[in-house]
Write an enzyme that holds these catalytic residues in place. Structure first.
Site, short mmCIF file in Angstrom:
data_model
loop_
_atom_site.label_atom_id
_atom_site.label_comp_id
_atom_site.label_asym_id
_atom_site.label_seq_id
_atom_site.Cartn_x
_atom_site.Cartn_y
_atom_site.Cartn_z
CB CYS A 62 -17.91 24.79 -8.50
SG CYS A 62 -16.79 25.38 -9.80
CE1 TYR A 111 -10.34 26.29 -5.93
CE2 TYR A 111 -11.13 28.53 -6.34
CZ TYR A 111 -11.39 27.19 -6.12
OH TYR A 111 -12.69 26.74 -6.08
N1 GSH Z 1 -11.97 24.14 -15.41
C1 GSH Z 1 -11.75 25.49 -15.05
C2 GSH Z 1 -12.58 26.00 -13.90
C3 GSH Z 1 -13.60 25.09 -13.32
C4 GSH Z 1 -13.08 24.45 -12.07
O1 GSH Z 1 -11.92 24.62 -11.68
N2 GSH Z 1 -13.96 23.73 -11.42
C5 GSH Z 1 -13.54 22.97 -10.26
C6 GSH Z 1 -14.53 23.07 -9.12
S1 GSH Z 1 -14.59 24.64 -8.38
C7 GSH Z 1 -13.44 21.52 -10.65
O2 GSH Z 1 -14.38 20.95 -11.17
N3 GSH Z 1 -12.27 20.94 -10.38
C8 GSH Z 1 -12.02 19.56 -10.64
C9 GSH Z 1 -11.85 18.85 -9.35
O3 GSH Z 1 -12.11 19.44 -8.30
O4 GSH Z 1 -11.51 17.66 -9.40
C10 GSH Z 1 -10.29 25.81 -14.76
O5 GSH Z 1 -9.60 24.99 -14.12
O6 GSH Z 1 -9.89 26.87 -15.18
#
Ligand code: GSH
Length: 342
Positions: A45, A183
């Protein structure tokens, strides 16, 4: 975002679910204290990686312990969840300190009614097992500026007062077009939004290529939080975003200045030594089954190029300014040698 469901609209990012601030003077919700908090991350991540780099550069490894989740999330109640497994050093598939299998247990310990997303990085209060914060941005800034005497002697100033405006200006562009742009491209629900996102990605890379042609770092003469932000996306670019997210107009290695900049940082303590390219490839390709239904993990590229000379020291500047590099990575946190990450 639910990474295993077909995207129907542009990726949306919710504000952090929990955002308690930790500072040495305790003027917000929590007081920084050695041994009190555990940082839960995944090596894939990029948002978590920034906090890991900040923690290491500031010498907070002895104060905040680290828990690494498996690169492949487990489907629990239909959604992918970050879990602790033997593969990443958790005996019996439970984090040895927190005693939990899935990070969501720390969210539920904090709020039993919580039903939102669970993301890394997450800072957890060890005595109570409560999630303290999943606000990656604030975690980085506070570790860089607010942990006072718990930081190491010689820690760099990653967020100098006089440069903050400039750091924030460039960071906002990097966030929109690159950190989140890749993304937006990868999870675009249709051609039009893919085209727009991928255009932003490469327009920003082109601009940064020019910016970094005559200067070693993004802002000022040494590393700042802006570099950590950019680098977290660059180091994943060819391994994941180029193929898996279809950001394939160019590779990072086709940008002379950006590629040399990225290698320079890779070879600086705190960067390459916190990176696991195998976890990066495995996570992205295996977990996002909506956009890669077979889950087949792409093989390349050969990672050894990261160690080739970059000659960026000729541009002047010094990575740590008045400070010094961090010492060796603590035992138990070391990533495998680069040749074994391919
Ligand atoms: N939570 C933050 C950033 C952290 C994030 O997106 N982390 C990802 C991994 S890179 C995550 O844990 N996503 C939840 C998932 O993949 O289920 C956001 O969405 O702005």
């Amino acid at each position: 975002m639910r990474a295993n469901r077909l995207p129907t609209e542009e990726i949306k990012r919710d504000p952090a679910a929990f955002a308690d601030r930790v500072t040495s003077d305790g003027r917000h919700e929590r007081t920084a204290e050695a041994g009190r908090f555990r940082l839960v991350i995944n090596r894939a991540c990029p948002w978590a990686h920034r906090v890991v780099m900040t923690r290491r550069l500031m010498g907070l490894e002895h104060a905040v312990s680290l828990a690494v989740t498996d690169p492949v999330q487990e489907i629990i109640d239909g959604d992918p969840h970050w879990v602790f497994t033997e593969r990443t050093g958790s005996p019996d598939d439970k984090d040895p300190v927190l005693g939990i299998h899935a990070l969501r247990e720390a969210y539920l310990a904090r709020d039993p009614d919580y039903d939102g997303g669970v993301s890394v990085p997450g800072l957890v209060d060890v005595p109570t097992g409560h999630l303290v914060s999943n606000d990656y941005d604030r975690l980085s800034v506070d570790m860089a500026t607010e942990w006072g005497d718990l930081t190491r002697e010689g820690a760099p100033d990653l967020y100098p007062e006089v440069l903050r405006e400039e750091i924030e200006r460039i960071s906002a562009q990097i966030y929109q077009d690159l950190n989140n742009g890749v993304y937006r491209s990868g999870f675009a629900p249709d051609q039009k939004r893919y085209d727009a996102a991928v255009r932003d990605v490469f327009t920003r890379l082109d601009a940064l290529e020019e910016h970094l042609t005559g200067r070693r770092y993004l802002v000022g003469e040494h590393l700042t939080l802006a570099d950590l932000r950019l680098w977290a996306t660059l180091v994943r670019f060819d391994a994941a975003y180029h193929g898996h997210f279809k950001c394939n107009r160019r590779k990072l290695t086709e940008y002379p200045a950006l590629w040399a900049y990225a290698r320079d940082l890779y070879q600086t303590p705190g960067f390459g030594d916190t990176t696991n390219l195998e976890h990066i490839r495995t996570h992205y390709y295996a977990v996002h089954t909506a956009i890669n239904p077979t889950g087949i993990v792409a093989v390349g590229p050969d990672p050894r190029g990261w160690l080739t000379p970059h000659h960026r020291e000729e541009l002047g500047g010094s990575p740590f300014g008045e400070g010094t590099p961090p010492g060796p990575v603590p035992e138990g946190e070391r990533v495998p040698p680069l040749a074994e990450q391919g």
